[in-house]
Design a protein around this motif. Structure first.
Motif, PDB file in Angstrom:
ATOM      1  N   ALA A   1     -39.590   6.914 -28.596  1.00 19.68           N
ATOM      2  CA  ALA A   1     -38.538   7.089 -27.586  1.00 19.68           C
ATOM      3  C   ALA A   1     -38.206   8.564 -27.374  1.00 19.68           C
ATOM      4  N   ASP A   2     -38.105   9.336 -28.465  1.00 17.08           N
ATOM      5  CA  ASP A   2     -37.793  10.763 -28.317  1.00 17.08           C
ATOM      6  C   ASP A   2     -38.918  11.508 -27.611  1.00 17.08           C
ATOM      7  N   GLU A   3     -40.155  11.154 -27.959  1.00 18.14           N
ATOM      8  CA  GLU A   3     -41.300  11.807 -27.317  1.00 18.14           C
ATOM      9  C   GLU A   3     -41.372  11.458 -25.832  1.00 18.14           C
ATOM     10  N   GLU A   4     -41.107  10.195 -25.491  1.00 12.89           N
ATOM     11  CA  GLU A   4     -41.118   9.804 -24.083  1.00 12.89           C
ATOM     12  C   GLU A   4     -40.012  10.516 -23.315  1.00 12.89           C
ATOM     13  N   GLY A   5     -38.840  10.628 -23.950  1.00 10.66           N
ATOM     14  CA  GLY A   5     -37.740  11.337 -23.294  1.00 10.66           C
ATOM     15  C   GLY A   5     -38.084  12.786 -23.009  1.00 10.66           C
ATOM     16  N   ALA A   6     -38.729  13.467 -23.973  1.00 12.18           N
ATOM     17  CA  ALA A   6     -39.115  14.865 -23.753  1.00 12.18           C
ATOM     18  C   ALA A   6     -40.124  14.987 -22.620  1.00 12.18           C
ATOM     19  N   LEU A   7     -41.079  14.054 -22.549  1.00 12.06           N
ATOM     20  CA  LEU A   7     -42.078  14.102 -21.485  1.00 12.06           C
ATOM     21  C   LEU A   7     -41.450  13.796 -20.127  1.00 12.06           C
ATOM     22  N   ALA A   8     -40.498  12.858 -20.113  1.00  9.54           N
ATOM     23  CA  ALA A   8     -39.816  12.535 -18.859  1.00  9.54           C
ATOM     24  C   ALA A   8     -39.004  13.724 -18.355  1.00  9.54           C
ATOM     25  N   TRP A   9     -38.315  14.442 -19.269  1.00  4.98           N
ATOM     26  CA  TRP A   9     -37.587  15.642 -18.855  1.00  4.98           C
ATOM     27  C   TRP A   9     -38.554  16.695 -18.318  1.00  4.98           C
ATOM     28  N   ALA A  10     -39.723  16.793 -18.924  1.00  2.68           N
ATOM     29  CA  ALA A  10     -40.713  17.762 -18.446  1.00  2.68           C
ATOM     30  C   ALA A  10     -41.137  17.437 -17.016  1.00  2.68           C
ATOM     31  N   LEU A  11     -41.357  16.164 -16.731  1.00  3.58           N
ATOM     32  CA  LEU A  11     -41.741  15.759 -15.375  1.00  3.58           C
ATOM     33  C   LEU A  11     -40.643  16.083 -14.376  1.00  3.58           C
ATOM     34  N   ARG A  12     -39.405  15.778 -14.751  1.00  4.72           N
ATOM     35  CA  ARG A  12     -38.294  16.035 -13.831  1.00  4.72           C
ATOM     36  C   ARG A  12     -38.149  17.522 -13.546  1.00  4.72           C
TER      37      ARG A  12
END
Length: 409
Positions: free
Chosen positions: A303-314
């Motif tokens: 979950a933390d890794e997905e959140g970091a990647l999602a913030w990167a995309l945004r």
């Protein structure tokens, strides 16, 4: 000097500042009284020299010298106990006072008799309390040796000398241990304060990153849709109304996102951000080269890794919309290998103007790199992509696949 208000009694409080700390200068009258009572209990062992002075077998000159020496000894001892007992660095008057205690103990014992040998116990305790450990390790045995030497010179009874020598030696080292414990507790309190400050700083950085990413994305979309609505008026009121409705929806969602970010509960998902990226790019008139279906969830992504990647995309898409001047943006999510381990990589590239020469990364990219590092990932930004624009690459590790026991049977 104003006194701090303390809870009473001081040992019932839970904070280190409000407690009666051994070796610290009392901060108010209550602490001074409690400390005086505590120290006074141990002063009862001076009953032996006091009784010796009151027995009446000394001359008037010896009585004056004895009382003067005893008062001076007690004053010097209490000065050390109340002012300097657990400080790491001692002022020059401390060793002078300690030497005076030893001299008084020797002189009074040799001149007035074995009843005064008990003073060496107080001198040894003072050594353990006020002398640095590197010196007190030999100072305490030296005081004990003085006790035995004086006892031999005045022909004191062996059982008396032994009964005083043991507490002299053990009491000094016991106080040395207490002093070390106090110093360790002080260091722990300072470390705890440092950790609390670092935690507060980290929380401020987290909040700043979240607000930057959230508001930058939402405000960019609101600005684009406002410009579209302005161009549609007055000729296309229905389309303009639809854009205004979108602005209201984005504004409400931004408010929700900010509240969740402040509360610390928001963790964006990659699927949602991929869908949102397409909408933002299309609203800005940028061709979106991505397939939201390429991401259908990954059971090896935390979950933390997905959140970091999602913030990167945004953040990457927001920068494309606001700064690139691009006509096309490509987004890809792939599984790669980094450091002999699987990783999920996100690549966002555009055909815009690229990075300005001599200009470093902004707050958004800096915060994005920090976020990915905290998740164990990697970040790379390049000002010259295949299409001449800007490229952002971010990756996070995937957990090891678990092989079921007995699989394939």
């Amino acid at each position: 000097m104003a006194m701090r208000k303390e809870a009473w009694p001081p040992w019932q409080t839970g904070t280190a500042d409000d407690s009666l700390a051994m070796g610290r200068v009392p901060e108010n009258h209550r602490q001074a009284i409690v400390k005086l009572l505590w120290v006074g209990m141990w002063m009862l062992y001076l009953a032996s020299p006091v009784t010796d002075l009151l027995d009446g077998h000394h001359s008037p000159l010896a009585l004056i010298a004895g009382w003067t020496g005893l008062v001076g000894f007690v004053t010097a001892y209490l000065t050390l106990v109340f002012l300097r007992t657990n400080q790491e660095h001692q002022p020059p008057w401390v060793p002078v006072t300690l030497a005076a205690l030893c001299v008084l103990a020797v002189v009074l014992s040799l001149t007035l008799g074995d009843s005064w040998l008990v003073l060496f116990v107080y001198a040894a305790v003072a050594m353990g309390a006020a002398v640095p450990p590197v010196h007190s390790r030999w100072a305490i045995p030296l005081v004990t040796a003085l006790l035995f030497g004086c006892g031999a010179l005045i022909d004191a009874k062996d059982d008396l000398v032994l009964s005083l020598g043991i507490p002299c030696f053990l009491g000094g080292f016991a106080m040395l241990g207490i002093r070390q414990l106090i110093l360790t507790m002080r260091e722990l309190r300072e470390a705890r304060q440092t950790i609390a400050g670092l935690a507060a700083t980290e929380e401020r950085l987290r909040l700043a990153r979240d607000l930057h990413d959230l508001l930058g994305h939402s405000l960019s979309l609101i600005t684009l849709k406002s410009e579209l609505a302005g161009r549609m008026l007055p000729g296309r009121p229905e389309d303009a109304a639809a854009q205004v409705a979108d602005i209201e929806r984005v504004s409400r969602q931004a408010l929700v996102d900010v509240r969740e970010a402040v509360s610390g509960y928001r963790r964006p998902t990659l699927a949602v951000e991929l869908a949102g990226a397409r909408a933002v790019l299309l609203a800005a008139g940028i061709e979106a080269d991505l397939d939201p279906a390429q991401w259908a969830g990954h059971d090896r992504l935390g979950a933390d890794e997905e959140g970091a990647l999602a913030w990167a995309l945004r953040e990457a898409v927001t920068n494309v919309v606001r700064h690139s001047g691009a006509g096309r943006c490509a987004i890809a999510v792939t599984v790669t290998v980094a450091d002999d381990a699987d990783a999920l990589a996100l690549t966002v590239s555009d055909d815009g103007r690229g990075a300005e020469p001599g200009r470093g990364p902004g707050n958004g990219l800096t915060g994005l790199e920090e976020r990915l590092l905290l998740a164990g990932g990697r970040f790379e930004a390049s000002g010259s992509g295949a299409d001449g624009g800007f490229v952002v690459r971010a990756s996070v590790p995937l957990v090891e696949a678990v092989t079921p026991v007995g699989g394939g049977t």
